[in-house]
Design a protein around this motif. Structure first.
Motif, PDB file in Angstrom:
ATOM      1  N   LEU A   1      68.790 -10.412  -6.222  1.00 63.47           N
ATOM      2  CA  LEU A   1      69.793 -11.115  -5.426  1.00 63.47           C
ATOM      3  C   LEU A   1      69.259 -11.396  -4.026  1.00 63.47           C
ATOM      4  CD1 LEU A   1      73.565 -10.374  -5.116  1.00 63.47           C
ATOM      5  CD2 LEU A   1      72.187 -10.443  -3.063  1.00 63.47           C
ATOM      6  N   ALA A   2      68.628 -10.386  -3.422  1.00 65.81           N
ATOM      7  CA  ALA A   2      68.112 -10.534  -2.056  1.00 65.81           C
ATOM      8  C   ALA A   2      67.060 -11.639  -1.984  1.00 65.81           C
ATOM      9  CB  ALA A   2      67.526  -9.215  -1.571  1.00 65.81           C
ATOM     10  N   GLU A   3      66.283 -11.796  -3.035  1.00 62.07           N
ATOM     11  CA  GLU A   3      65.195 -12.770  -3.024  1.00 62.07           C
ATOM     12  C   GLU A   3      65.624 -14.162  -3.492  1.00 62.07           C
ATOM     13  OE1 GLU A   3      62.194 -12.520  -1.893  1.00 62.07           O
ATOM     14  OE2 GLU A   3      62.227 -10.386  -1.414  1.00 62.07           O
ATOM     15  N   ASN A   4      66.541 -14.211  -4.451  1.00 58.73           N
ATOM     16  CA  ASN A   4      66.725 -15.446  -5.206  1.00 58.73           C
ATOM     17  C   ASN A   4      68.083 -16.118  -5.089  1.00 58.73           C
ATOM     18  OD1 ASN A   4      64.142 -15.016  -6.262  1.00 58.73           O
ATOM     19  ND2 ASN A   4      64.940 -13.862  -8.019  1.00 58.73           N
ATOM     20  N   SER A   5      69.073 -15.463  -4.496  1.00 58.13           N
ATOM     21  CA  SER A   5      70.404 -16.066  -4.476  1.00 58.13           C
ATOM     22  C   SER A   5      70.708 -16.701  -3.120  1.00 58.13           C
ATOM     23  CB  SER A   5      71.460 -14.998  -4.780  1.00 58.13           C
ATOM     24  OG  SER A   5      71.638 -14.149  -3.657  1.00 58.13           O
ATOM     25  N   GLU A   6      71.745 -17.504  -3.108  1.00 55.62           N
ATOM     26  CA  GLU A   6      72.284 -18.054  -1.869  1.00 55.62           C
ATOM     27  C   GLU A   6      73.484 -17.205  -1.457  1.00 55.62           C
ATOM     28  OE1 GLU A   6      70.841 -20.390  -0.154  1.00 55.62           O
ATOM     29  OE2 GLU A   6      69.317 -20.737  -1.683  1.00 55.62           O
ATOM     30  N   VAL A   7      73.538 -16.831  -0.197  1.00 55.36           N
ATOM     31  CA  VAL A   7      74.587 -15.951   0.305  1.00 55.36           C
ATOM     32  C   VAL A   7      75.706 -16.778   0.944  1.00 55.36           C
ATOM     33  CG1 VAL A   7      75.134 -14.274   2.113  1.00 55.36           C
ATOM     34  CG2 VAL A   7      73.147 -13.920   0.627  1.00 55.36           C
ATOM     35  N   TYR A   8      76.945 -16.440   0.582  1.00 56.63           N
ATOM     36  CA  TYR A   8      78.104 -17.121   1.145  1.00 56.63           C
ATOM     37  C   TYR A   8      79.062 -16.103   1.755  1.00 56.63           C
ATOM     38  CZ  TYR A   8      76.147 -21.069  -1.315  1.00 56.63           C
ATOM     39  OH  TYR A   8      75.284 -22.045  -1.741  1.00 56.63           O
ATOM     40  N   GLN A   9      80.002 -16.607   2.523  1.00 54.84           N
ATOM     41  CA  GLN A   9      80.875 -15.734   3.301  1.00 54.84           C
ATOM     42  C   GLN A   9      81.837 -14.941   2.438  1.00 54.84           C
ATOM     43  OE1 GLN A   9      82.914 -17.718   6.475  1.00 54.84           O
ATOM     44  NE2 GLN A   9      84.189 -15.967   7.016  1.00 54.84           N
ATOM     45  N   ASN A  10      82.373 -15.571   1.400  1.00 49.28           N
ATOM     46  CA  ASN A  10      83.375 -14.919   0.568  1.00 49.28           C
ATOM     47  C   ASN A  10      83.476 -15.637  -0.773  1.00 49.28           C
ATOM     48  OD1 ASN A  10      84.965 -17.257   1.128  1.00 49.28           O
ATOM     49  ND2 ASN A  10      85.722 -16.281   3.002  1.00 49.28           N
ATOM     50  N   ASN A  11      84.423 -15.210  -1.598  1.00 55.36           N
ATOM     51  CA  ASN A  11      84.594 -15.824  -2.916  1.00 55.36           C
ATOM     52  C   ASN A  11      84.930 -17.307  -2.834  1.00 55.36           C
ATOM     53  OD1 ASN A  11      84.364 -13.686  -5.034  1.00 55.36           O
ATOM     54  ND2 ASN A  11      85.967 -12.713  -3.831  1.00 55.36           N
ATOM     55  N   ILE A  12      85.794 -17.671  -1.900  1.00 53.03           N
ATOM     56  CA  ILE A  12      86.194 -19.071  -1.776  1.00 53.03           C
ATOM     57  C   ILE A  12      85.009 -19.931  -1.368  1.00 53.03           C
ATOM     58  CG2 ILE A  12      87.638 -20.686  -0.478  1.00 53.03           C
ATOM     59  CD1 ILE A  12      89.769 -18.505  -0.336  1.00 53.03           C
ATOM     60  N   ALA A  13      84.209 -19.450  -0.417  1.00 55.72           N
ATOM     61  CA  ALA A  13      83.033 -20.202   0.007  1.00 55.72           C
ATOM     62  C   ALA A  13      82.036 -20.342  -1.137  1.00 55.72           C
ATOM     63  CB  ALA A  13      82.381 -19.517   1.200  1.00 55.72           C
ATOM     64  N   THR A  14      81.911 -19.302  -1.953  1.00 55.04           N
ATOM     65  CA  THR A  14      81.027 -19.370  -3.115  1.00 55.04           C
ATOM     66  C   THR A  14      81.511 -20.443  -4.081  1.00 55.04           C
ATOM     67  OG1 THR A  14      80.490 -17.011  -2.916  1.00 55.04           O
ATOM     68  CG2 THR A  14      80.064 -18.062  -5.041  1.00 55.04           C
ATOM     69  N   MET A  15      82.789 -20.439  -4.377  1.00 58.93           N
ATOM     70  CA  MET A  15      83.357 -21.437  -5.281  1.00 58.93           C
ATOM     71  C   MET A  15      83.169 -22.851  -4.750  1.00 58.93           C
ATOM     72  SD  MET A  15      87.325 -21.765  -6.596  1.00 58.93           S
ATOM     73  CE  MET A  15      87.948 -22.122  -4.929  1.00 58.93           C
ATOM     74  N   LYS A  16      83.427 -23.040  -3.471  1.00 61.24           N
ATOM     75  CA  LYS A  16      83.287 -24.368  -2.881  1.00 61.24           C
ATOM     76  C   LYS A  16      81.831 -24.833  -2.884  1.00 61.24           C
ATOM     77  CE  LYS A  16      87.397 -24.409   0.066  1.00 61.24           C
ATOM     78  NZ  LYS A  16      87.920 -24.495   1.461  1.00 61.24           N
TER      79      LYS A  16
ATOM     80  N   MET B   1      82.127 -14.488  -8.668  1.00 62.89           N
ATOM     81  CA  MET B   1      83.351 -14.355  -7.886  1.00 62.89           C
ATOM     82  C   MET B   1      84.413 -13.683  -8.739  1.00 62.89           C
ATOM     83  SD  MET B   1      84.572 -18.365  -8.014  1.00 62.89           S
ATOM     84  CE  MET B   1      86.307 -18.059  -7.657  1.00 62.89           C
ATOM     85  N   TYR B   2      85.609 -13.543  -8.173  1.00 65.74           N
ATOM     86  CA  TYR B   2      86.762 -13.097  -8.942  1.00 65.74           C
ATOM     87  C   TYR B   2      87.548 -14.307  -9.440  1.00 65.74           C
ATOM     88  CZ  TYR B   2      86.491  -8.084  -7.762  1.00 65.74           C
ATOM     89  OH  TYR B   2      86.129  -6.761  -7.659  1.00 65.74           O
ATOM     90  N   HIS B   3      88.267 -14.121 -10.525  1.00 60.62           N
ATOM     91  CA  HIS B   3      88.887 -15.233 -11.234  1.00 60.62           C
ATOM     92  C   HIS B   3      89.984 -15.942 -10.449  1.00 60.62           C
ATOM     93  CE1 HIS B   3      92.119 -12.287 -11.873  1.00 60.62           C
ATOM     94  NE2 HIS B   3      92.897 -13.311 -12.182  1.00 60.62           N
ATOM     95  N   TYR B   4      90.789 -15.200  -9.696  1.00 63.72           N
ATOM     96  CA  TYR B   4      92.059 -15.757  -9.230  1.00 63.72           C
ATOM     97  C   TYR B   4      91.908 -16.829  -8.155  1.00 63.72           C
ATOM     98  CZ  TYR B   4      91.598 -12.052  -5.674  1.00 63.72           C
ATOM     99  OH  TYR B   4      91.143 -11.221  -4.674  1.00 63.72           O
ATOM    100  N   TYR B   5      90.778 -16.841  -7.437  1.00 64.39           N
ATOM    101  CA  TYR B   5      90.572 -17.892  -6.442  1.00 64.39           C
ATOM    102  C   TYR B   5      90.513 -19.263  -7.122  1.00 64.39           C
ATOM    103  CZ  TYR B   5      89.473 -14.010  -3.345  1.00 64.39           C
ATOM    104  OH  TYR B   5      89.534 -12.844  -2.616  1.00 64.39           O
ATOM    105  N   TRP B   6      89.863 -19.307  -8.267  1.00 67.26           N
ATOM    106  CA  TRP B   6      89.744 -20.563  -9.016  1.00 67.26           C
ATOM    107  C   TRP B   6      91.116 -21.002  -9.534  1.00 67.26           C
ATOM    108  CZ3 TRP B   6      90.472 -22.439 -14.014  1.00 67.26           C
ATOM    109  CH2 TRP B   6      89.795 -23.620 -14.333  1.00 67.26           C
TER     110      TRP B   6
END
Length: 345
Positions: free
Chosen positions: A201-216, A228-233
């Motif tokens: 994760l540290a090497e290969n992922s993109e970091v976002y602020q929270n679940n909503i930012a990840t989804m967006k 992420m968790y399901h309910y934001y979607w």
């Protein structure tokens, strides 16, 4: 995003929970917080709308006044431990169970009434009897349907550590939600596999602020998939779909670590000045009426009350086929150590 840019961002994000705990429901700073005499003190890191709906419905039903103090999971749990027996808190509500176990390990929780424990589904009240589930949320993989097809998705969350997924996925490791998922992975797969996955994760992922930012970010095509968790979607889908129109959810199932179900917890403080009223509140929250308040709130979290159906848009808890992880022994401290070792925190 380059590695050198990710780490400062995560460090900045981790400061947010500490800052946010300085807010109460009336907007006053933590220093200005004062418990109202005669009001049941509810320390809550649950979502504001859900907690307020429970508190208002409880007061209407019983006439018992309540006051809600808001915070974030881990920092609020540690704040209660620091306050100790002098804490004004009567009740503690969390988003994820590891925050509650921090307080439980400090021996600050009273036994939950057996009648209250009996109101929730089997397996959602710990053997210690010191707290109970009040809601649940599922880990999911959100994916951009224009960038990747369903048959190209990983079979397991563990596959995201493979080199072929480098730069193709996102997550929000600075949040308590993600850290609870990691606690589930640690319990299910052990320290060695979890450490290797976090290093990837540290090497290969993109970091976002929270679940909503990840989804967006996934919706905008920055990365094909995100954890992420399901309910934001489901919330966004029920609204204008601005952050999810180009996405779908993938449920790993098969008792995979990516199918981890996190429990929101409720407990009564041993030092409560209103122990009977605190037990009444927890009994109300887990009752069919209180669980229906959760469902009707639009939070899209899972109801955990026996016989209470969650929103019909959601797959059932049984369909999730979550891993057989004991949610009452999740070790958030070891997760933080592993994330620190991987230079994520």
């Amino acid at each position: 995003m380059s590695r050198q840019h990710r780490r400062p961002l995560v460090a900045a994000l981790l400061a947010l929970p500490l800052a946010l705990t300085a807010c109460s429901t009336d907007g006053e700073s933590e220093d200005a917080f004062a418990a109202e005499p005669g009001a049941l003190q509810i320390y809550s890191s649950q979502h504001r709308d859900v907690t307020q709906a429970w508190a208002e419905a409880f007061t209407e039903k019983t006439g018992i006044e309540t006051q809600v103090r808001e915070g974030q999971d881990s920092s609020m749990g540690h704040m209660i431990v620091e306050e100790g027996e002098a804490s004004p808190a009567d009740v503690f509500l969390t988003e994820n169970s590891p925050a509650m176990t921090v307080v439980e390990r400090a021996d600050l929780l009273a036994p939950v009434d057996e009648e209250t424990q009996a109101q929730v589904r089997d397996g959602m009240a710990p053997s210690s009897g010191r707290w109970t589930a009040v809601a649940a949320r599922s880990t999911v993989l959100v994916y951009n349907t224009d960038m990747i097809s369903e048959d190209e998705l990983p079979d397991s969350i563990m596959d995201l550590a493979d080199p072929e997924w480098a730069g193709k996925w996102g997550a929000a490791p600075g949040g308590a939600d993600f850290q609870a998922i990691m606690a589930g992975m640690l319990a299910d797969r052990g320290e060695a596999e979890t450490r290797a996955w976090l290093e990837a994760l540290a090497e290969n992922s993109e970091v976002y602020q929270n679940n909503i930012a990840t989804m967006k970010a996934v919706n905008a095509g920055e990365v094909p998939v995100g954890i992420m968790y399901h309910y934001y979607w489901y919330r966004d889908q029920a609204g204008d779909q601005e952050g999810s129109a180009n996405t779908q959810l993938h449920y790993f199932g098969q008792q995979d670590p990516g199918a981890f179900v996190s429990l929101s917890a409720g407990g009564v403080l041993e030092s409560s000045d209103m122990p009977d009223e605190a037990q009444q509140f927890l009994a109300y929250v887990t009752s069919p009426e209180g669980q229906q308040v959760l469902v009707d709130s639009g939070s899209m979290e899972y109801a955990v009350g026996a016989g209470v159906e969650s929103d019909p848009a959601l797959p059932t808890l049984e369909e999730l086929d979550a891993p057989p992880v004991d949610p009452f022994t999740l070790n958030s401290d070891t997760v933080l150590e592993l994330m620190t070792d991987a230079s994520i925190l």
